[in-house]
Design an enzyme around this catalytic site. Structure first.
Site, PDB file in Angstrom:
ATOM      1  N   LYS A   1       6.778  -4.853  -2.371  1.00  0.00           N
ATOM      2  CA  LYS A   1       6.373  -3.524  -2.835  1.00  0.00           C
ATOM      3  C   LYS A   1       7.373  -2.476  -2.377  1.00  0.00           C
ATOM      4  O   LYS A   1       7.874  -1.679  -3.136  1.00  0.00           O
ATOM      5  CB  LYS A   1       5.001  -3.221  -2.211  1.00  0.00           C
ATOM      6  CG  LYS A   1       3.942  -2.939  -3.200  1.00  0.00           C
ATOM      7  CD  LYS A   1       2.806  -2.220  -2.542  1.00  0.00           C
ATOM      8  CE  LYS A   1       3.022  -0.735  -2.722  1.00  0.00           C
ATOM      9  NZ  LYS A   1       1.891   0.060  -2.264  1.00  0.00           N
TER      10      LYS A   1
ATOM     11  N   GLU B   1      11.834  -9.476   6.401  1.00  0.00           N
ATOM     12  CA  GLU B   1      11.774 -10.909   6.115  1.00  0.00           C
ATOM     13  C   GLU B   1      12.213 -11.192   4.669  1.00  0.00           C
ATOM     14  O   GLU B   1      13.005 -12.110   4.409  1.00  0.00           O
ATOM     15  CB  GLU B   1      10.336 -11.436   6.290  1.00  0.00           C
ATOM     16  CG  GLU B   1       9.801 -11.412   7.713  1.00  0.00           C
ATOM     17  CD  GLU B   1       9.163 -10.090   8.108  1.00  0.00           C
ATOM     18  OE1 GLU B   1       9.436  -9.053   7.452  1.00  0.00           O
ATOM     19  OE2 GLU B   1       8.410 -10.074   9.091  1.00  0.00           O
TER      20      GLU B   1
ATOM     21  N   GLY C   1      -0.500  -4.068  -1.434  1.00  0.00           N
ATOM     22  CA  GLY C   1       0.057  -5.427  -1.357  1.00  0.00           C
ATOM     23  C   GLY C   1      -1.019  -6.496  -1.425  1.00  0.00           C
ATOM     24  O   GLY C   1      -0.925  -7.454  -2.199  1.00  0.00           O
ATOM     25  N   ARG C   2      -2.082  -6.331  -0.629  1.00  0.00           N
ATOM     26  CA  ARG C   2      -3.093  -7.388  -0.550  1.00  0.00           C
ATOM     27  C   ARG C   2      -4.005  -7.451  -1.783  1.00  0.00           C
ATOM     28  O   ARG C   2      -4.860  -8.317  -1.879  1.00  0.00           O
ATOM     29  CB  ARG C   2      -3.906  -7.259   0.743  1.00  0.00           C
ATOM     30  CG  ARG C   2      -4.504  -5.890   0.987  1.00  0.00           C
ATOM     31  CD  ARG C   2      -4.942  -5.744   2.453  1.00  0.00           C
ATOM     32  NE  ARG C   2      -5.395  -4.395   2.761  1.00  0.00           N
ATOM     33  CZ  ARG C   2      -4.603  -3.388   3.072  1.00  0.00           C
ATOM     34  NH1 ARG C   2      -3.303  -3.561   3.105  1.00  0.00           N
ATOM     35  NH2 ARG C   2      -5.100  -2.196   3.375  1.00  0.00           N
TER      36      ARG C   2
ATOM     37  N   HIS D   1     -14.427 -31.506  13.148  1.00  0.00           N
ATOM     38  CA  HIS D   1     -13.992 -32.357  14.254  1.00  0.00           C
ATOM     39  C   HIS D   1     -13.121 -31.594  15.238  1.00  0.00           C
ATOM     40  O   HIS D   1     -12.449 -32.194  16.069  1.00  0.00           O
ATOM     41  CB  HIS D   1     -13.261 -33.584  13.707  1.00  0.00           C
ATOM     42  CG  HIS D   1     -14.138 -34.415  12.829  1.00  0.00           C
ATOM     43  ND1 HIS D   1     -14.939 -35.415  13.322  1.00  0.00           N
ATOM     44  CD2 HIS D   1     -14.393 -34.342  11.502  1.00  0.00           C
ATOM     45  CE1 HIS D   1     -15.632 -35.956  12.318  1.00  0.00           C
ATOM     46  NE2 HIS D   1     -15.318 -35.307  11.207  1.00  0.00           N
TER      47      HIS D   1
ATOM     48  N   LYS E   1       7.032  -3.147  13.533  1.00  0.00           N
ATOM     49  CA  LYS E   1       8.256  -3.233  12.718  1.00  0.00           C
ATOM     50  C   LYS E   1       9.317  -2.316  13.312  1.00  0.00           C
ATOM     51  O   LYS E   1      10.490  -2.682  13.426  1.00  0.00           O
ATOM     52  CB  LYS E   1       7.974  -2.770  11.285  1.00  0.00           C
ATOM     53  CG  LYS E   1       7.125  -3.693  10.463  1.00  0.00           C
ATOM     54  CD  LYS E   1       7.051  -3.146   9.028  1.00  0.00           C
ATOM     55  CE  LYS E   1       5.982  -3.830   8.218  1.00  0.00           C
ATOM     56  NZ  LYS E   1       5.731  -3.185   6.934  1.00  0.00           N
TER      57      LYS E   1
HETATM   58  O1  F6P Z   1       3.473  -5.682   7.154  1.00  0.00           O
HETATM   59  C1  F6P Z   1       2.365  -5.606   6.361  1.00  0.00           C
HETATM   60  C2  F6P Z   1       2.737  -5.392   4.950  1.00  0.00           C
HETATM   61  O2  F6P Z   1       3.112  -4.086   4.752  1.00  0.00           O
HETATM   62  C3  F6P Z   1       1.613  -5.798   4.016  1.00  0.00           C
HETATM   63  O3  F6P Z   1       0.677  -4.826   3.822  1.00  0.00           O
HETATM   64  C4  F6P Z   1       2.350  -6.186   2.800  1.00  0.00           C
HETATM   65  O4  F6P Z   1       1.558  -6.971   1.968  1.00  0.00           O
HETATM   66  C5  F6P Z   1       3.515  -6.927   3.396  1.00  0.00           C
HETATM   67  O5  F6P Z   1       3.826  -6.223   4.570  1.00  0.00           O
HETATM   68  C6  F6P Z   1       4.719  -7.027   2.517  1.00  0.00           C
HETATM   69  O6  F6P Z   1       5.200  -5.782   2.144  1.00  0.00           O
HETATM   70  P1  F6P Z   1       6.181  -5.604   0.937  1.00  0.00           P
HETATM   71  O7  F6P Z   1       5.493  -6.108  -0.286  1.00  0.00           O
HETATM   72  O8  F6P Z   1       6.461  -4.144   0.870  1.00  0.00           O
HETATM   73  O9  F6P Z   1       7.408  -6.400   1.230  1.00  0.00           O
END
Ligand code: F6P
Length: 561
Positions: free
Chosen positions: A214, A220, A276-277, A394, A515
């Site tokens: 987003k 990452e 995002g979620r 288990h 972050k």
């Molecule tokens: O670090 C959390 C977050 O901001 C989430 O809310 C989001 O889904 C994820 O990182 C990835 O963010 P982006 O889609 O901006 O890379």
């Protein structure tokens, strides 16, 4: 918006009184008092999903008092605000229009008085859906080829959090709907083992990367994107035009994304209000569409749309997301049961607990209310975790049955099976049903417990008090439609909780500090011959002795490799 501390309402006080009257009651008593309890406390949704919430420590009065609370905080007003496209994400000044993302047949925008900005957003959504359809068909029909004209068969979704967990969970759940020639891979971790483990098994010539971010600034994702780019470039002798055939970007940050890719038509731009979620219903669901085909992707959205209508237009006491939210708040805020478990009994649902973890904990794990006040006198999000039945029976089920912490559970299973080899499916279902029963009723189930044979078993450590609440979800079939329905049920459950707790469920500011600090620590990790005293003076962050020594030891260990 009323924005009130729920504990200050009259209904909360009444709920507290009611709690004191009911708290010592046993689930088994509710069943003995009313042989029709199941009928009264279960719902069959759209003839496809049965939700049995009869094994809870609550009665009609509990539900009625919560409905009173919803009326007192003017809950219906929040629904109108959402439907009218008002800013509900107040901390980020954004709309919350998740229902529009799946309004394929324009149900919500038929109204003549519809606000123009909703129409504008719907147009963007529709354009994106058309683009998703076109792109899906082009890939699947072999019209979109790799740089050296090979058919694309490998899809790699690069993204993290909401840009990963939704598609990852759904693709696993819908593996029976897979397009036969497509292989799907996911990369999210910054540990390069993640991407290397994928790249090692595929070739660039028939692979496309769907880069989902987003913000387009997530460390990452950008790192993994760069690694993938280099891998493709190495293969095609550094011909940068090859990237056009092998990379698609989904983002809300078009300006940033443009810097990374030559062909700007390869960028799908999603409106910034799409969290995002909640984003798998938008173009961020492209990987899903590629895997199960656009027709099935649409069915997933229609399943969620079914719940949009149910949620906005059902009576409060017949509204399933509301009831699920009430049940959670009842335990979390009154009984002080702070965990909640999602127990899935089908392999294909194995990522659902992870998805729900983000949905609930990122949305409602907040300690500042909508007025900016620190929340001191009530709990917000439960700790959500889960696992795969029967495996977790288990491992941690011992605690569920006999531990001092009581953890309400959701049991979820599909009631349609292809393979029942050695009656394995019947055994699976028997496990789920019996676990739900044992947790609720304990050893009261064993009517012959006093027989001489069982007396030995009923040794003083072998006691099961039961009274451990749980819901059971029986899903006729995990198909795209029913899965969309299930996810939207949980989405609105989360929304209702956030309204009652008076928090903003749609931001995730809590992840930002980590972050920022990681970006400040990174140069210290990277630098050779670090002079710590100098760094302490120079640094803009507090460098405590633990942090400093962890960095020192890391460097020492790393040097000696
Ligand atoms: O670090 C959390 C977050 O901001 C989430 O809310 C989001 O889904 C994820 O990182 C990835 O963010 P982006 O889609 O901006 O890379």
């Amino acid at each position: 918006m009323l924005n009130i501390n729920p504990t200050k309402t009259n209904s909360w006080k009444k709920l507290l009184n009611h709690f004191n009257n009911i708290k010592n009651k046993n689930i088994i008593d509710f069943f003995k008092e009313d042989i029709n309890r199941f009928n009264k406390f279960s719902f069959l949704l759209n003839k496809n999903i049965l939700i049995d919430f009869s094994k809870n420590i609550l009665n009609n009065k509990t539900i009625n008092l919560f409905i009173e609370l919803l009326n007192e905080i003017n809950f219906n007003n929040y629904l109108s605000l959402m439907l009218n496209g008002e800013i509900l994400n107040i901390t980020e000044n954004k709309f919350v229009l998740n229902f529009l993302l799946r309004d394929i047949n324009n149900y919500f925008i038929k109204n003549k008085n519809i606000k123009s900005h909703l129409l504008k957003e719907k147009k963007i959504i529709d354009n994106n859906l058309n683009k998703v359809e076109l792109f899906t068909n082009n890939i699947l029909k072999g019209k979109w080829l790799g740089f050296n004209k090979k058919k694309i068969i490998n899809i790699v979704n690069i993204g993290i959090g909401g840009s990963d967990l939704g598609p990852r969970m759904i693709i696993k759940a819908l593996n029976l709907y897979k397009n036969s020639n497509i292989n799907m891979f996911f990369v999210s971790n910054i540990d390069i083992d993640d991407i290397y483990n994928v790249l090692i098994n595929i070739s660039p010539e028939n692979t496309i990367f769907i880069v989902c971010s987003k913000s387009f600034s997530t460390q990452e994702t950008i790192l993994n994107f760069n690694i993938a780019k280099k891998w493709v470039l190495d293969y095609f002798d550094n011909n940068i035009f090859a990237l056009n055939n092998h990379f698609i970007i989904i983002t809300s940050n078009y300006i940033k994304a443009k810097e990374f890719i030559l062909n700007h038509n390869n960028i799908f731009v999603v409106s910034d209000w799409v969290g995002g979620r909640f984003s798998f219903c938008s173009a961020f669901g492209l990987s899903i569409s590629l895997y199960i085909g656009f027709k099935n992707f649409k069915k997933l959205l229609l399943g969620a749309h079914f719940i949009d209508k149910h949620f906005f237009f059902s009576k409060l006491n017949m509204n399933i997301p509301i009831l699920l939210a009430i049940i959670n708040i009842w335990y979390n805020n009154f009984f002080q049961f702070k965990n909640e478990l999602v127990l899935v009994y089908n392999e294909k649902l194995s990522f659902l607990p992870l998805y729900l973890q983000q949905l609930f904990m990122e949305s409602n794990g907040k300690n500042i209310d909508r007025n900016g006040n620190i929340i001191k006198d009530y709990n917000t999000s439960s700790i959500i975790w889960g696992g795969l039945g029967t495996c977790c029976q288990h491992s941690f089920f011992q605690l569920l049955h006999q531990g001092t912490n009581i953890i309400p559970c959701d049991f979820i299973i599909e009631c349609c099976f292809k393979n029942n080899i050695y009656n394995s499916y019947y055994k699976l279902v028997s496990n789920l049903i019996s676990q739900s029963q044992c947790l609720a009723f304990g050893d009261n189930i064993l009517l012959n417990v006093n027989s001489s044979k069982d007396k030995n078993l009923n040794y003083k450590f072998n006691k099961f008090f039961g009274n451990r609440p749980n819901n059971v979800f029986l899903i006729k079939k995990i198909n795209p439609y029913n899965l969309g329905t299930l996810i939207a049920l949980y989405e609105y459950k989360m929304f209702v909780q956030g309204i009652i707790w008076n928090i903003c469920s749609f931001d995730q500011l809590g992840v930002e500090l980590g972050k920022r600090v990681s970006n400040l620590i990174y140069p210290l990790i990277k630098k050779n011959n670090l002079n710590f005293n100098k760094e302490i003076k120079k640094n803009k962050i507090f460098l405590d002795s633990s942090t400093l020594n962890l960095i020192k030891v890391f460097k020492k260990f790393n040097d000696k490799r």
